[in-house]
Design an enzyme around this catalytic site. Structure first.
Site, short mmCIF file in Angstrom:
data_model
loop_
_atom_site.label_atom_id
_atom_site.label_comp_id
_atom_site.label_asym_id
_atom_site.label_seq_id
_atom_site.Cartn_x
_atom_site.Cartn_y
_atom_site.Cartn_z
N ASP A 107 0.83 -1.21 0.00
CA ASP A 107 0.00 0.00 0.00
C ASP A 107 0.87 1.26 0.00
O ASP A 107 2.02 1.24 0.44
CB ASP A 107 -0.90 -0.04 1.24
CG ASP A 107 -2.09 0.90 1.13
OD1 ASP A 107 -2.36 1.40 0.01
OD2 ASP A 107 -2.74 1.14 2.16
N HIS A 118 2.62 3.68 -8.84
CA HIS A 118 2.42 2.27 -9.18
C HIS A 118 3.63 1.72 -9.94
O HIS A 118 4.06 0.59 -9.72
CB HIS A 118 1.15 2.09 -10.02
CG HIS A 118 -0.11 2.51 -9.30
ND1 HIS A 118 -0.33 2.19 -7.98
CD2 HIS A 118 -1.19 3.21 -9.71
CE1 HIS A 118 -1.51 2.67 -7.62
NE2 HIS A 118 -2.04 3.31 -8.63
N LEU A 123 11.24 -20.53 -5.28
CA LEU A 123 10.28 -19.59 -4.67
C LEU A 123 8.95 -19.56 -5.43
O LEU A 123 8.95 -19.46 -6.67
CB LEU A 123 10.89 -18.18 -4.66
CG LEU A 123 9.97 -17.03 -4.24
CD1 LEU A 123 9.68 -17.07 -2.74
CD2 LEU A 123 10.59 -15.68 -4.60
C1 V07 Z 1 1.14 -3.88 -9.61
C2 V07 Z 1 3.02 -2.62 -8.52
C3 V07 Z 1 3.26 -2.98 -7.10
C4 V07 Z 1 2.54 -2.08 -6.12
C5 V07 Z 1 1.08 -2.33 -6.04
C6 V07 Z 1 0.19 -1.79 -7.14
C7 V07 Z 1 0.79 -1.67 -8.50
C8 V07 Z 1 3.46 -6.46 -10.21
C9 V07 Z 1 2.32 -7.01 -10.79
C10 V07 Z 1 2.19 -8.33 -11.39
C11 V07 Z 1 0.99 -9.03 -11.30
C12 V07 Z 1 0.87 -10.30 -11.86
C13 V07 Z 1 1.95 -10.85 -12.50
C14 V07 Z 1 3.14 -10.19 -12.59
C15 V07 Z 1 3.26 -8.92 -12.05
C16 V07 Z 1 1.33 -6.03 -10.62
C17 V07 Z 1 -0.71 -4.99 -10.69
C18 V07 Z 1 -0.20 -3.90 -10.02
C19 V07 Z 1 -2.13 -5.02 -11.11
F1 V07 Z 1 1.86 -12.09 -13.02
N1 V07 Z 1 3.19 -5.27 -9.72
N2 V07 Z 1 1.90 -4.97 -9.96
N3 V07 Z 1 0.04 -6.06 -10.99
N4 V07 Z 1 1.65 -2.78 -8.94
#
Ligand code: V07
Length: 253
Positions: A33, A50, A144
């Site tokens: 968050d 983000h 992991l």
């Molecule tokens: C998102 C970055 C981290 C902070 C929180 C909100 C934004 C990595 C992914 C992801 C998800 C699935 C996957 C590989 C990477 C991701 C969203 C948002 C929607 F298989 N970061 N991240 N997905 N944020």
């Protein structure tokens, strides 16, 4: 410094690693968050937070792998996040693809298994395609487990689990009195993983926000004021130190 046999230790072994004397939790879950607030404080658009948060995901995955954590569950997108402005949702839905374009190769080299927990049917096609490719290409890995909670909501998960069990009762495969904690755990999206040992939530909010409500029943909860884009390897190490102090004080037989 000389070792037990009187040999001078090499530079590398002279170093004390924080994790040397620590019990490493098997399953760590993180509510990432504070990305929007981090950006706002810097007069940047929310999406910049983000994007920065995504870079931190890479850093923390590397550190989790190095520490020997077995399962890292990251709350990337909740069922409530659809209520955000469309532009922000569109940006977020591109992050899995971006993350994997730049990082899947390293994940494969590191023997990481990518998993997703959530209702994938509502994700845009391009997001689902990226995620499926990552799952497929890491399916036979044994290191992991990197488990992204994506379009995840705990009450929805529990609702679906109850429907599954109710349907089994209806067709006579299951008796109501046979429903126990392990049957419920087994009907959840997390059925393949043990419950988290440690939950970290960044950015100062003291809530679970519909995240793994059943699974967190006995989990050590750590809340930090640090915004996710500022979260670093040392913060993860500190959280594990807290976890060790607490389980030494309250744990054991
Ligand atoms: C998102 C970055 C981290 C902070 C929180 C909100 C934004 C990595 C992914 C992801 C998800 C699935 C996957 C590989 C990477 C991701 C969203 C948002 C929607 F298989 N970061 N991240 N997905 N944020």
């Amino acid at each position: 410094m000389l070792d037990k046999l009187g040999f001078r230790k090499t530079k590398a072994t002279d170093q004390f690693n924080i994790e040397d004397n620590l019990e490493i939790p098997s399953h760590v879950a993180i509510i990432m968050d504070g990305n929007g607030r981090w950006a706002k404080n810097k007069n940047l658009p929310r999406v910049a937070g983000h994007h920065e948060g995504m870079k931190v995901v890479k850093k923390i995955v590397r550190e989790a792998d190095r520490l020997g954590i077995e399962i890292l569950t990251l709350y990337a997108f909740s069922t409530e996040n659809w209520k955000r402005p469309k532009d922000e949702v569109d940006f977020l839905m591109k992050l899995p693809g971006q993350f994997l374009t730049s990082y899947l190769k390293e994940l494969i080299e590191k023997n990481v298994q990518v998993r997703v927990m959530g209702d994938e049917s509502r994700l845009p096609e391009h997001t689902r395609a990226a995620v499926n490719q990552a799952k497929e290409q890491t399916a036979n890995n044994t290191g992991l487990i990197l488990n992204f909670a994506l379009n995840y909501g705990s009450r929805h998960e529990l609702t679906m689990a109850m429907r599954t069990l109710a349907a089994e009762v209806q067709i006579g495969e299951l008796k109501p009195e046979e429903i126990d904690e392990s049957k419920i755990s087994g009907a959840l999206l997390s059925h393949a993983y043990p419950d988290p040992d440690l939950l970290i939530r960044t950015s100062g909010e003291l809530r679970l926000s519909n995240f793994m409500l059943w699974q967190l029943a006995y989990t050590e909860l750590i809340f930090t004021d640090v915004y996710w884009p500022d979260f670093s390897e040392s913060h993860l190490q500190q959280a594990i130190q807290h976890y060790n102090r607490r389980s030494r004080r309250f744990g054991g037989v």
